[in-house]
Design an enzyme around this catalytic site. Structure first.
Site, PDB file in Angstrom:
ATOM      1  N   GLU A  82      -4.568  51.755  -4.275  1.00  0.00           N
ATOM      2  CA  GLU A  82      -3.906  52.149  -3.039  1.00  0.00           C
ATOM      3  C   GLU A  82      -3.906  51.033  -2.001  1.00  0.00           C
ATOM      4  OE1 GLU A  82      -5.296  56.025  -1.795  1.00  0.00           O
ATOM      5  OE2 GLU A  82      -4.668  56.946  -3.685  1.00  0.00           O
ATOM      6  N   ARG A 225     -34.868  41.745 -12.201  1.00  0.00           N
ATOM      7  CA  ARG A 225     -35.095  42.574 -13.372  1.00  0.00           C
ATOM      8  C   ARG A 225     -35.949  41.897 -14.434  1.00  0.00           C
ATOM      9  NH1 ARG A 225     -32.035  46.627 -14.780  1.00  0.00           N
ATOM     10  NH2 ARG A 225     -33.792  46.937 -16.188  1.00  0.00           N
TER      11      ARG A 225
END
Length: 255
Positions: A82, A225
């Site tokens: 959009e 991580r």
């Protein structure tokens, strides 16, 4: 023209000098923060469905949009589609991510030159083998801005996945049992020199290449991580601030 259903606004809301560049954040609070603290003459376009969108002006007087994509690729794919329809031709994603390389530290920024794209939404845009690559000019500009500002950065390939827990090999969640195909996936990506995990860039990059707009991604690194599954909360504000600083500098060049 009527408002777009999800964005909640249309081209007629963008004024006489409509923006062609959007800074896109997953977090609506970040989109609001950018609009309120980095732009002038800010106008709320919509806060429909939590997809906050704002129109404002950079210090050089160029118009720009600060918008929310929501979390994950399906939501991003709706918003980006959009945004392109209302005239956006350049999108810089400003997000957060988790590092999977020892040298990419919390508090720094990760700049994605391409994505290892494991996202269902992206497969509706183009087939899996279609490259998920960032716009090279925007990406180089992000690197150069980070260097000028003295901000620590990593440039590399990002793993874009659809889930925060299982897809990023987290076991400290409601589901401690990972599919065998996901067990060891982080180590495998580490050996492939992937620098980080996030959840939107791969789909954004494919959309950019298919739709014909320029797309780039910079993320504040808020987790390491290689050490723990948990975000390093004390590094989050600094990391996000640095990513926003770089994105605003580049927006001023391309808006």
């Amino acid at each position: 023209m009527a408002d777009f259903y999800h964005l909640g606004f249309g081209p007629e809301d963008l004024g006489n000098t409509p923006p062609t560049l959007a800074i896109l954040s997953g977090d609506p609070g970040r989109a609001t923060l950018i609009a309120q603290t980095r732009l002038s003459q800010t106008k709320t376009l919509s806060e429909n469905r939590g997809l906050n969108s704002y129109l404002g002006f950079l210090p050089n007087g160029r118009p720009v949009m600060s918008a929310t994509s929501g979390m994950g690729a399906p939501s991003l794919s709706i918003v980006v589609n959009e945004l392109v329809q209302v005239g956006i031709r350049t999108i810089i994603r400003v997000g957060t991510c988790g590092s999977i390389q020892d040298e990419v530290l919390p508090g720094s920024v990760a700049i994605s030159k391409a994505a290892l794209c494991r996202q269902g939404a992206a497969n509706d845009i183009a087939p899996p083998e279609y490259p998920a690559s960032a716009d090279p000019f925007l990406t180089v500009a992000l690197v150069e801005a980070a260097r000028r500002m003295g901000i620590g950065y990593a440039l590399g390939v990002t793993a874009s996945v659809d889930t925060f827990y299982e897809g990023q090999e987290r076991t400290g969640s409601a589901n401690p049992y990972l599919l065998r195909t996901l067990q060891g996936i982080t180590e495998e990506y580490r050996h492939l020199r992937v620098i980080n995990y996030e959840m939107e860039a791969g789909t954004l990059f494919k959309m950019g290449n298919v739709y014909g707009f320029a797309a780039a991604c910079i993320c504040g690194v808020i987790a390491q991580r290689t050490r723990t599954e948990q975000p390093v909360l004390e590094a989050k504000d600094q990391a996000v601030q640095r990513a926003v600083d770089v994105a605003i500098a580049v927006a001023a060049q391309f808006a």
